[in-house]
Design a protein around this motif. Sequence first.
Motif, PDB file in Angstrom:
ATOM      1  N   LEU B  45       0.828  -1.198   0.000  1.00 42.62           N
ATOM      2  CA  LEU B  45       0.000   0.000   0.000  1.00 42.62           C
ATOM      3  C   LEU B  45       0.866   1.254   0.000  1.00 42.62           C
ATOM      4  CD1 LEU B  45      -3.070   0.621   0.231  1.00 42.62           C
ATOM      5  CD2 LEU B  45      -2.696   0.955   2.652  1.00 42.62           C
ATOM      6  N   GLN B  46       1.894   1.236   0.835  1.00 36.43           N
ATOM      7  CA  GLN B  46       2.776   2.398   0.937  1.00 36.43           C
ATOM      8  C   GLN B  46       3.460   2.665  -0.397  1.00 36.43           C
ATOM      9  OE1 GLN B  46       2.747   4.311   3.705  1.00 36.43           O
ATOM     10  NE2 GLN B  46       3.815   5.678   2.294  1.00 36.43           N
ATOM     11  N   ASP B  47       3.873   1.564  -1.021  1.00 40.21           N
ATOM     12  CA  ASP B  47       4.512   1.619  -2.327  1.00 40.21           C
ATOM     13  C   ASP B  47       3.595   2.275  -3.355  1.00 40.21           C
ATOM     14  OD1 ASP B  47       7.051   0.649  -2.685  1.00 40.21           O
ATOM     15  OD2 ASP B  47       6.344  -0.869  -4.152  1.00 40.21           O
ATOM     16  N   SER B  48       2.358   1.773  -3.375  1.00 36.44           N
ATOM     17  CA  SER B  48       1.384   2.268  -4.354  1.00 36.44           C
ATOM     18  C   SER B  48       1.057   3.725  -4.098  1.00 36.44           C
ATOM     19  CB  SER B  48       0.090   1.460  -4.261  1.00 36.44           C
ATOM     20  OG  SER B  48       0.375   0.112  -4.320  1.00 36.44           O
ATOM     21  N   LEU B  49       0.958   4.078  -2.827  1.00 40.70           N
ATOM     22  CA  LEU B  49       0.625   5.454  -2.473  1.00 40.70           C
ATOM     23  C   LEU B  49       1.732   6.396  -2.945  1.00 40.70           C
ATOM     24  CD1 LEU B  49      -1.429   7.235  -1.034  1.00 40.70           C
ATOM     25  CD2 LEU B  49      -0.248   6.807   1.108  1.00 40.70           C
ATOM     26  N   THR B  50       2.983   5.978  -2.731  1.00 47.17           N
ATOM     27  CA  THR B  50       4.111   6.811  -3.156  1.00 47.17           C
ATOM     28  C   THR B  50       4.096   6.987  -4.673  1.00 47.17           C
ATOM     29  OG1 THR B  50       5.321   5.765  -1.370  1.00 47.17           O
ATOM     30  CG2 THR B  50       6.627   7.081  -2.901  1.00 47.17           C
ATOM     31  N   ARG B  51       3.824   5.864  -5.378  1.00 48.67           N
ATOM     32  CA  ARG B  51       3.817   5.942  -6.841  1.00 48.67           C
ATOM     33  C   ARG B  51       2.695   6.871  -7.327  1.00 48.67           C
ATOM     34  NH1 ARG B  51       3.001   0.648  -9.060  1.00 48.67           N
ATOM     35  NH2 ARG B  51       3.450  -0.242  -7.043  1.00 48.67           N
ATOM     36  N   LEU B  52       1.556   6.766  -6.654  1.00 47.51           N
ATOM     37  CA  LEU B  52       0.429   7.616  -7.033  1.00 47.51           C
ATOM     38  C   LEU B  52       0.760   9.087  -6.786  1.00 47.51           C
ATOM     39  CD1 LEU B  52      -2.576   7.809  -7.915  1.00 47.51           C
ATOM     40  CD2 LEU B  52      -3.188   7.658  -5.509  1.00 47.51           C
ATOM     41  N   GLN B  53       1.383   9.346  -5.631  1.00 47.33           N
ATOM     42  CA  GLN B  53       1.738  10.738  -5.312  1.00 47.33           C
ATOM     43  C   GLN B  53       2.728  11.293  -6.333  1.00 47.33           C
ATOM     44  OE1 GLN B  53       2.872   9.947  -1.296  1.00 47.33           O
ATOM     45  NE2 GLN B  53       1.003  10.822  -0.432  1.00 47.33           N
ATOM     46  N   ASN B  54       3.715  10.460  -6.687  1.00 49.30           N
ATOM     47  CA  ASN B  54       4.711  10.903  -7.677  1.00 49.30           C
ATOM     48  C   ASN B  54       4.067  11.167  -9.030  1.00 49.30           C
ATOM     49  OD1 ASN B  54       6.635  10.685  -5.742  1.00 49.30           O
ATOM     50  ND2 ASN B  54       7.374   8.667  -6.390  1.00 49.30           N
ATOM     51  N   ALA B  55       3.198  10.224  -9.427  1.00 46.98           N
ATOM     52  CA  ALA B  55       2.534  10.364 -10.734  1.00 46.98           C
ATOM     53  C   ALA B  55       1.695  11.634 -10.747  1.00 46.98           C
ATOM     54  CB  ALA B  55       1.660   9.142 -11.006  1.00 46.98           C
ATOM     55  N   HIS B  56       1.019  11.894  -9.636  1.00 47.00           N
ATOM     56  CA  HIS B  56       0.147  13.074  -9.578  1.00 47.00           C
ATOM     57  C   HIS B  56       0.972  14.363  -9.604  1.00 47.00           C
ATOM     58  CE1 HIS B  56      -3.461  15.303  -8.853  1.00 47.00           C
ATOM     59  NE2 HIS B  56      -2.940  15.873  -7.764  1.00 47.00           N
ATOM     60  N   ALA B  57       2.119  14.341  -8.887  1.00 40.94           N
ATOM     61  CA  ALA B  57       2.956  15.536  -8.830  1.00 40.94           C
ATOM     62  C   ALA B  57       3.494  15.885 -10.217  1.00 40.94           C
ATOM     63  CB  ALA B  57       4.101  15.314  -7.847  1.00 40.94           C
ATOM     64  N   ALA B  58       3.770  14.818 -11.019  1.00 42.65           N
ATOM     65  CA  ALA B  58       4.353  15.062 -12.338  1.00 42.65           C
ATOM     66  C   ALA B  58       3.292  15.188 -13.432  1.00 42.65           C
ATOM     67  CB  ALA B  58       5.309  13.921 -12.678  1.00 42.65           C
ATOM     68  N   ASP B  59       2.031  15.094 -13.060  1.00 36.17           N
ATOM     69  CA  ASP B  59       0.949  15.084 -14.059  1.00 36.17           C
ATOM     70  C   ASP B  59       0.622  16.504 -14.506  1.00 36.17           C
ATOM     71  OD1 ASP B  59      -1.223  14.634 -15.593  1.00 36.17           O
ATOM     72  OD2 ASP B  59      -2.358  13.506 -14.086  1.00 36.17           O
ATOM     73  N   PRO B  60       0.805  16.828 -15.800  1.00 35.17           N
ATOM     74  CA  PRO B  60       0.485  18.191 -16.246  1.00 35.17           C
ATOM     75  C   PRO B  60      -1.016  18.495 -16.122  1.00 35.17           C
ATOM     76  CG  PRO B  60       1.207  16.807 -18.096  1.00 35.17           C
ATOM     77  CD  PRO B  60       1.356  15.984 -16.859  1.00 35.17           C
ATOM     78  N   GLN B  61      -1.846  17.440 -16.106  1.00 36.60           N
ATOM     79  CA  GLN B  61      -3.301  17.679 -16.021  1.00 36.60           C
ATOM     80  C   GLN B  61      -3.807  17.520 -14.586  1.00 36.60           C
ATOM     81  OE1 GLN B  61      -3.782  14.501 -18.915  1.00 36.60           O
ATOM     82  NE2 GLN B  61      -4.937  15.896 -20.209  1.00 36.60           N
ATOM     83  N   ARG B  62      -2.911  17.699 -13.617  1.00 37.65           N
ATOM     84  CA  ARG B  62      -3.292  17.340 -12.248  1.00 37.65           C
ATOM     85  C   ARG B  62      -4.467  18.154 -11.695  1.00 37.65           C
ATOM     86  NH1 ARG B  62       1.933  18.968 -11.635  1.00 37.65           N
ATOM     87  NH2 ARG B  62       2.265  21.083 -10.922  1.00 37.65           N
ATOM     88  N   ASP B  63      -4.633  19.380 -12.213  1.00 35.71           N
ATOM     89  CA  ASP B  63      -5.759  20.180 -11.696  1.00 35.71           C
ATOM     90  C   ASP B  63      -7.093  19.537 -12.041  1.00 35.71           C
ATOM     91  OD1 ASP B  63      -3.991  21.885 -10.678  1.00 35.71           O
ATOM     92  OD2 ASP B  63      -4.155  23.397 -12.277  1.00 35.71           O
ATOM     93  N   GLN B  64      -7.151  18.902 -13.203  1.00 32.24           N
ATOM     94  CA  GLN B  64      -8.416  18.293 -13.640  1.00 32.24           C
ATOM     95  C   GLN B  64      -8.758  17.029 -12.860  1.00 32.24           C
ATOM     96  OE1 GLN B  64      -8.970  17.982 -17.987  1.00 32.24           O
ATOM     97  NE2 GLN B  64      -7.098  19.168 -18.118  1.00 32.24           N
ATOM     98  N   VAL B  65      -7.742  16.392 -12.292  1.00 35.19           N
ATOM     99  CA  VAL B  65      -7.997  15.109 -11.611  1.00 35.19           C
ATOM    100  C   VAL B  65      -7.805  15.220 -10.092  1.00 35.19           C
ATOM    101  CG1 VAL B  65      -7.462  13.649 -13.586  1.00 35.19           C
ATOM    102  CG2 VAL B  65      -5.630  14.341 -12.059  1.00 35.19           C
ATOM    103  N   LYS B  66      -7.793  16.458  -9.602  1.00 34.67           N
ATOM    104  CA  LYS B  66      -7.483  16.642  -8.190  1.00 34.67           C
ATOM    105  C   LYS B  66      -8.544  15.989  -7.277  1.00 34.67           C
ATOM    106  CE  LYS B  66      -5.723  19.839  -4.820  1.00 34.67           C
ATOM    107  NZ  LYS B  66      -6.365  19.122  -3.762  1.00 34.67           N
ATOM    108  N   ALA B  67      -9.808  16.229  -7.598  1.00 31.96           N
ATOM    109  CA  ALA B  67     -10.886  15.704  -6.745  1.00 31.96           C
ATOM    110  C   ALA B  67     -10.806  14.180  -6.697  1.00 31.96           C
ATOM    111  CB  ALA B  67     -12.233  16.137  -7.295  1.00 31.96           C
TER     112      ALA B  67
END
Lengths: 328, 332
Positions: B45-67
Amino acid sequence: MPRTNLVFFHGMGVQDPGYHQAVWDFLVEKHQAIAGSDLRATCTPKAFFYHDIFTELRQAGSLDILRPLIQDAGALKAIEDLQASNAFLYTHVLDVLAWRFHAPTRNRIITKLAAELMPFIQTLPKSPDNNLVVVGHSLGTAVATEVIHYLGTHGVSEFQLIPAVHMLADVAKVLEQPEVPAYRPPTPSLCRPWTQDPEDRAMLLNYFNHRNELDPIPLVDRFRPPEWPKTYHETVFRSWGEQVQPHDLLTYVRAPAVYVKLLRSITQDGATYSAAREQLELQATPPSSPLGAERQAKFEQLATQYEDASTLGDFIQLGRAFSDSNLW
Amino acid sequence: MRPLASLLLCTALLLGGPGPCSARPSPPAAEAQQLDFPSKALATLQDSLTRLQNAHAADPQRDQVKALYDQAVRNLLRLQSSLEALRQPPPPLDAATGRALLDPARRVAQEHRVWMLNFDADPNQLFGMDLAPEDSATILALRDLQKQVYGDITGPPAAQFLEAKAKELQVLARRWEDFYTHATLQEYPWESLANAALDRKRPIDAIPTRQVKLGHPISGVVAYQGRSSSSGPPLMGAELVGLQWFDPDRSYKPSWGIGVLATVKAEGERQSGVGLVVSYRDFKFGARQSRLSDGRTVTQALISINLARYFDFSPNQSLVEAVSRLKTSSTP
């Protein structure tokens, strides 16, 4: 690629052991034509049976057993008229009444089928690729509703949802039990889509309700749920022809709006089986042959007459009227 | 349930807590694998959470998927707290239900529904993904995460709970079959009416162990009537109203029953008799009172035909004679 179990609940009357075969062959053929692969590699059909329990009751003289139990004067009169007319419908309708009024028979069917359905649900959490699709037809929709509700009341819904249930000619409302209303607010039946509220004990992820406008069976006291989540999907279509039985299981599945959604549930492939694909299939289907003017007029008359009907007696009378008018 | 309960206890042991497992030497391989479950799941779970956080931080469309991202993180944190609780000593048991209060294993298994794949017309509908751009890096990471959580974390405990449920359901199905075969098929239609009316509001899982008898035909013989040595012919009658219990441990075969008896007028009687009848399994015993044509009241002991056969008892004998015959025949 998901591994799917496709479970069928049959309708009224005595059933052939391969009653689902024609539908399965049709789905395999369609999948081959649309997706270019063999459905049999990833999906296994399984037909459930309960007609033998009704046969036992029938051999014991079911109307005599049922007569005192039928707490609905209209339904009793309708079935006695039907018996006097010796119509082919009599046996079928008797099964419906046995289901509705004979509690031991109903409970026996529910517990038998719940124990049979449970192993398929058990496979789901073992892998995200495991899938289950339940198809109920006619009386089978009422049976599936009760079986799924029963599983929900026994705690299964706490841990697992059934991915998809397809109800063809849904009679779950007209045959609902007083203690298990099919959906009337506040929706006590657990055979309904999950609201994504962790406290909700609903059993289903997706509920598909398919209705042939020209089929009399789902006409009386139609299944029209109020506010359900958007994982409730309703399909209304028309299929007709001089030789087509509007209530038949295969008639339902042959409708593009039905088989596309069914294949989408089975394959979990929303790209191949998209709404656009459904439109294409619809356009490619030859137009249904029109009814003769006289039969069309008769159909319109009956449909209007029974539009607001809601009782079990009306349900039986409508079936008989269709049969007498040679619309069936 | 039991495997999970033992899993909880054994987890507590590994963490140094007291428990019944403390007497055991090293656990077998399968159990050892189970013991690792919360730790392994937490690591995944911790692994997946970190990967998700990293992916979100680097996502240019992150504002659209924030919710959507926030919702997924909330779900993950809830699951994480349940998994943490699994590593703690087991919670106290509820005295009424025998279940653990806020059983964390149950909570992990319940989370399973949240992580189910939602395959609608739009395959991205999970967590309302249909609102989000398909090529978003956050969405791709979420899809992977959903599969991992479903398969590795919530799936195994949910499967264990369902296995226990399946066993319960099989037992219930068999009991209904027995009830139908042994209890309801012995009823007459009018009895079905009464019983269905009484059962109508029961939940379908409550298999009745008692049914009402109503006008239930009965036949028997007079076994004994006062000091008179003569006994009457076989009697026909009905249990006007009564109760019949069924034994769930004997496949719902009849056990005890009691009923008010009415018999048809026998020869030499002025009126039909009334009485009480008690049944046990196949046998019935009863007492009946009627008035003879000369005005005398006569009280008779009755037994069912079945019991009479058991005694090798012909209708023209009294019980005393039958028993004495039985004694004589058994004497060597």
